[in-house]
Design an enzyme around this catalytic site. Sequence first.
Site, mmCIF file in Angstrom:
data_model
loop_
_atom_site.group_PDB
_atom_site.id
_atom_site.type_symbol
_atom_site.label_atom_id
_atom_site.label_comp_id
_atom_site.label_asym_id
_atom_site.label_seq_id
_atom_site.Cartn_x
_atom_site.Cartn_y
_atom_site.Cartn_z
ATOM 1 N N LYS A 53 20.284 74.783 94.011
ATOM 2 C CA LYS A 53 20.516 73.581 94.821
ATOM 3 C C LYS A 53 21.039 73.982 96.204
ATOM 4 O O LYS A 53 20.612 73.432 97.221
ATOM 5 C CB LYS A 53 21.523 72.657 94.119
ATOM 6 N N GLN A 97 28.418 69.027 88.315
ATOM 7 C CA GLN A 97 27.510 69.865 87.526
ATOM 8 C C GLN A 97 27.900 69.794 86.047
ATOM 9 O O GLN A 97 29.020 70.125 85.677
ATOM 10 C CB GLN A 97 27.564 71.316 88.042
ATOM 11 N N ASP A 120 23.098 62.239 91.886
ATOM 12 C CA ASP A 120 22.447 62.498 90.597
ATOM 13 C C ASP A 120 21.992 61.185 89.943
ATOM 14 O O ASP A 120 21.234 61.194 88.985
ATOM 15 C CB ASP A 120 23.443 63.192 89.646
#
Length: 282
Positions: A53, A97, A120
């Site tokens: 990322k 994460q 997300d």
Amino acid sequence: MSAIILNGKELAAQMETAQAQRVRDLQARGVSPKLVVVMAGDNPASAIYVRNKARACERLGILSDTIHLPQTVSQQELLRVIDGLNADPTVHGILIQLPLPEHLDEDAALLRVNPAKDVDGFHLYNAGSLLRGEDGIRPCTPQGIVRLLKSAGIALDGARAVVIGRSNIVGKPAALMLTQENCTVTLCHSHTRDLTQITRQADILVAAVGKPRFVTADMVKPGAAVIDVGINRVDGKVVGDVDFDAVSAVAGFITPVPGGVGPMTVSMLMENTLEAAWKASR
Ligand code: NDP
């Protein structure tokens, strides 16, 4: 028949030109888009994803930062870090994460993220907006799946779609997004009876199970588009949820693993970050 490969790596690379331009447009308005990843502990797979990322951000000129908290971090400290990022106007995207270490409450952490920075798309607000078909940030993997299908010119309207797997991050949102595209969707899981009979009806078959080579050729309708979300490590090699060689002989379209859905997921994260930055700058 040999299926056409839906090359997510190639599509994601093509999309970078427009994304980099969008970064420059934002910079011209005085906004430097920024993504911050919060990770805790030392999960090796997470470390790889976080690095990918950060590299994608770097290629596009998006600022990125990783806050690496110790394995033993307290819930209170984690929430304090999220609060700080919520309050920071230079941060446009916040990504927690997953998985977090077991002693931490993942749901509470996701809920703490400002929905406008939830790139997300996992916050309840964004999940609710997807359910209702309203404006909101969509989860990256299902968004990447839809983008990949559309880019190949695969007709979604009226198509019969079957999704195997009902997780909150892939299966359920994929089913909702395909419904929004006017597919007729069946969502399958470990309690589904006669799975093969159902999957054989699918024009679009999405496998998000987490079991290597779970989808076999006899489960696939000839000519179907097969989307393999799975990332499984077998003997040091990454394989998907689909028996690629056998299914390629039956399907009309298929995503490879690696190089299919994975790069599209990262690409959609970049899109979500840019969109969040753009909205914040209005
Ligand atoms: P989960 O483990 O959360 O969900 C797996 C789903 O598969 C569950 O709904 C489960 O059903 C279902 N399932 C398990 N066994 C069967 C079975 N025998 N028949 C039918 N359904 C079954 O996984 P995720 O959704 O998080 O991830 C799925 C895969 O996708 C993993 O390999 C993961 O690594 C990968 N992944 C890839 C991403 C990418 O960018 N390419 C992003 C995210 C995930 P039940 O609910 O009944 O238990």
